[in-house]
Design an enzyme around this catalytic site. Structure first.
Site, PDB file in Angstrom:
ATOM      1  N   GLU A 117       4.085  -6.354   4.324  1.00  0.00           N
ATOM      2  CA  GLU A 117       3.515  -7.530   4.850  1.00  0.00           C
ATOM      3  C   GLU A 117       4.530  -7.990   6.027  1.00  0.00           C
ATOM      4  OE1 GLU A 117       1.073  -8.494   3.339  1.00  0.00           O
ATOM      5  OE2 GLU A 117       1.291  -7.710   1.280  1.00  0.00           O
ATOM      6  N   GLY A 175      14.347 -11.934  -7.388  1.00  0.00           N
ATOM      7  CA  GLY A 175      15.618 -12.445  -6.882  1.00  0.00           C
ATOM      8  C   GLY A 175      16.654 -11.261  -6.336  1.00  0.00           C
ATOM      9  N   ASP A 207      -2.710  -8.895   8.690  1.00  0.00           N
ATOM     10  CA  ASP A 207      -1.550  -8.927   9.068  1.00  0.00           C
ATOM     11  C   ASP A 207      -1.230  -7.774   9.801  1.00  0.00           C
ATOM     12  OD1 ASP A 207      -1.340  -8.245   6.385  1.00  0.00           O
ATOM     13  OD2 ASP A 207       0.900  -8.134   6.711  1.00  0.00           O
ATOM     14  N   ARG A 240      -4.852   1.603  -0.713  1.00  0.00           N
ATOM     15  CA  ARG A 240      -4.487   0.121  -0.471  1.00  0.00           C
ATOM     16  C   ARG A 240      -4.627  -0.855  -1.834  1.00  0.00           C
ATOM     17  NH1 ARG A 240      -9.150  -4.219   1.564  1.00  0.00           N
ATOM     18  NH2 ARG A 240      -7.482  -5.994   2.510  1.00  0.00           N
ATOM     19  N   ALA A 296      -5.201  -4.640  -2.196  1.00  0.00           N
ATOM     20  CA  ALA A 296      -5.715  -5.655  -1.278  1.00  0.00           C
ATOM     21  C   ALA A 296      -5.187  -6.818  -1.758  1.00  0.00           C
ATOM     22  CB  ALA A 296      -7.194  -5.660  -1.438  1.00  0.00           C
ATOM     23  N   ILE A 297      -4.433  -7.423  -0.611  1.00  0.00           N
ATOM     24  CA  ILE A 297      -3.684  -8.730  -0.886  1.00  0.00           C
ATOM     25  C   ILE A 297      -4.017  -9.920  -0.106  1.00  0.00           C
ATOM     26  CG2 ILE A 297      -1.330  -9.866  -0.755  1.00  0.00           C
ATOM     27  CD1 ILE A 297      -0.294  -7.345  -2.366  1.00  0.00           C
ATOM     28  N   VAL A 298      -4.228  -9.333   1.561  1.00  0.00           N
ATOM     29  CA  VAL A 298      -4.516 -10.549   2.520  1.00  0.00           C
ATOM     30  C   VAL A 298      -5.590  -9.727   3.220  1.00  0.00           C
ATOM     31  CG1 VAL A 298      -3.804 -11.241   4.763  1.00  0.00           C
ATOM     32  CG2 VAL A 298      -2.178 -10.860   3.094  1.00  0.00           C
ATOM     33  N   CYS A 339       0.953  -1.105  -0.036  1.00  0.00           N
ATOM     34  CA  CYS A 339      -0.046  -0.039   0.064  1.00  0.00           C
ATOM     35  C   CYS A 339       0.887   1.147   0.223  1.00  0.00           C
ATOM     36  CB  CYS A 339      -1.044  -0.004   1.228  1.00  0.00           C
ATOM     37  SG  CYS A 339      -1.734  -1.385   1.372  1.00  0.00           S
TER      38      CYS A 339
END
EC number: 6.3.5.4
Length: 518
Positions: A83, A345, A103, A56, A58-60, A2
């Site tokens: 996160e 990576g 979270d 936001r 929105a992922i979780v 976010c």
């Protein structure tokens, strides 16, 4: 992932209505500038002396994770970017009822139950603010600086936000980077909560001994990186992977493919010019792993077209960063059409000595160089990685920069990180990492020589061809841009002109740290 904006009034817990109105106006203007970081919604809240703003992605907890998010008693509110990967373990440890599955609610509970002493227990990438009705506020940023945070003190207010562009133009000369691994309160000031060089896990225990055998080191590398990738699949949306065809992203892709549930496709994304080495190698990896692979093949004109927005997005003009950011920006644009989260990576070269310039170093020099590289990642690769993905509302996660893997890398004898155990010129870089993932990838990829991202994607050639178009003047060396060091090349001056045009007032040290005058 976010964007956050914070305005804290230092005059007391109950500012006057006039000051509150001014605070709100500043905050709302700042939040509007970082809307791209969170296209799924936004929210604001005045909490005591602190205005909180949040945009936001929105992922979780897609339904219950809107922010600002309040504590159960309504006394504290949080806005968070990033996160907390161990939030489930922290929930179990802290106990009590939680109102959401987010979270970010765990951040509230940690501050409520453990205070600032509990911040070092959080594992993840984050920048957050917790405000309470009594007038207090806590600002914090993750130890590696994976997530950005800037701040400034202006007119008895502290302003903080995820990007430099959020700050009013007249404030930008006063803006500083909020240092990674620190928290701030008005009472305590700025306090470090972890030292990555001596205690990356933050447990204040005696350092563990070096691995006695290469086999033990290889096993630790493999197991720890697999765990880090698994932690970073935490999401209620699909997770993909940036795949350059180089060693590091290919290992991440291989782990992600093995962790995927049966029948669930893993999407990979690559970008480069036609015929570039990165595109060819990425195809080999994707076919070997059975990935759903996507490519962005771009031209010289495509690069020139996106350059202004790339410089604006990464908030930097450093040539190597811009060159690598162009393919990153284009591949992020592609990936955002299919997923909301990608793994990358980043960080492997700093842990396992992957850069070409390490070839001439002895053990002591290499040890210092690697430690410095970790310390400054937030000014360079991590800044690029965050900005180009968030420009498209995409979250990037960096499993190589797990604090647990940092601890593993710290136990590897430095002699083993030289170019082969004996340090010979012909030896391959990152040999121990390659050995740890033997059998995971085709040999042609596992032992492929490292190329800089801009070189492997073909972008470096494009940029050098376009330098005269950016700065056609023959006397370009005479130009000076206020606040920035003299340009070293015509190409760099072109980027400085773009940078100054979109981020007026920002000083060199704000975007390049101690490299500003190098």
């Amino acid at each position: 992932m976010c964007g956050i904006a914070v305005v804290h009034d230092l005059t007391g817990p109950a500012p006057s209505p006039e000051r509150l109105a001014r605070t709100r106006g500043i905050g709302e203007a700042m939040l509007a500038e970082i809307h791209h970081r969170g296209p799924d919604g936004s929210g604001t809240r005045q909490v005591g002396a602190t205005w909180l703003g949040h945009t936001r992605l929105a992922i979780v907890d897609l339904d219950g994770g809107e922010q600002p998010l309040r504590s159960a008693d309504g006394e504290r509110w949080v806005v968070a970017n990033g996160e907390i990967y161990n939030h489930v373990a922290l929930r179990t440890r802290l106990g009590g009822d939680f109102r959401t599955g987010s979270d970010s609610e765990v951040v509230l509970r940690v501050v409520e139950r453990l205070g600032t002493d509990g911040i070092h227990d959080m594992r993840g990438m984050y920048a957050w603010a917790v405000a309470d009705r009594s007038g207090d506020v806590v600002l914090a940023r993750d130890p590696l600086g994976v997530k950005p945070l800037y701040w400034a003190r202006v007119e008895d207010r502290v302003l903080a936000a995820s990007e430099l562009r959020a700050f009013p133009a007249d404030v930008r000369p006063q803006v500083e980077e909020f240092p990674p691994g620190h928290y701030w309160t008005a009472g305590d000031g700025l306090v470090a909560f972890v030292d990555l060089r001596t205690d990356p896990l933050g447990v204040e225990a005696p350092p563990l001994p070096a691995y006695p055998t290469r086999d033990q080191a290889r096993t630790a590398i493999e197991e720890t990186l697999v765990t880090a990738v698994q932690e970073r699949t935490m999401a209620d949306v699909p997770v993909g992977v940036f795949l350059s065809g180089g060693l590091d992203s290919s290992i991440v892709a291989a782990i992600l493919a093995r962790l995927a549930a049966p029948g669930v496709p893993v999407h990979s994304f690559a970008a480069g010019t036609a015929g570039s080495g990165d595109l060819a190698a990425a195809r080999v990896v994707a076919e070997h792993l059975g990935l759903v692979h996507h490519e962005r093949v771009y031209t010289d004109d495509d690069v020139v077209e996106v350059l202004p927005e790339v410089v604006r997005s990464i908030e930097s003009y450093e040539p190597s960063l811009v060159r690598s950011a162009v393919p990153n920006y284009l591949v992020a644009e592609l990936a955002a059409r299919h997923v909301k989260v990608v793994l990358t990576g980043e960080g492997a070269d700093e842990l396992f000595a992957g850069y070409h310039h390490f070839r001439e170093m002895d053990v002591a020099e290499l040890q210092d160089a690697l430690a410095d590289g970790i310390d400054t990642l937030h000014h360079l690769n991590l800044q690029r990685c965050d900005r180009v993905t968030m420009a498209h509302g995409l979250e990037a996660r960096v499993p190589f920069l797990s604090r647990d893997l940092l601890a593993v890398a710290g136990r590897i004898p430095m002699e083993w990180k030289l170019l082969g155990e004996d340090g010979q010129e012909q030896a391959q870089e990152k040999a121990l990492l390659r050995e740890a993932f033997a059998g995971w990838l085709p040999e042609s990829i596992l032992w492929r020589r490292k190329e800089q991202f801009g070189d492997g994607s073909g972008t470096a050639d494009v940029m050098s061809r376009q330098a005269e178009r950016l700065v056609p003047e023959a006397d370009w060396r005479d130009e000076r841009i206020e606040g920035l060091p003299p340009a070293r090349t015509r190409e760099e001056l072109g980027y400085q002109r773009i940078f100054a045009g979109v981020l007026a007032g920002v000083r060199a040290e704000q975007v390049l740290g101690r490299f500003a005058t190098a």
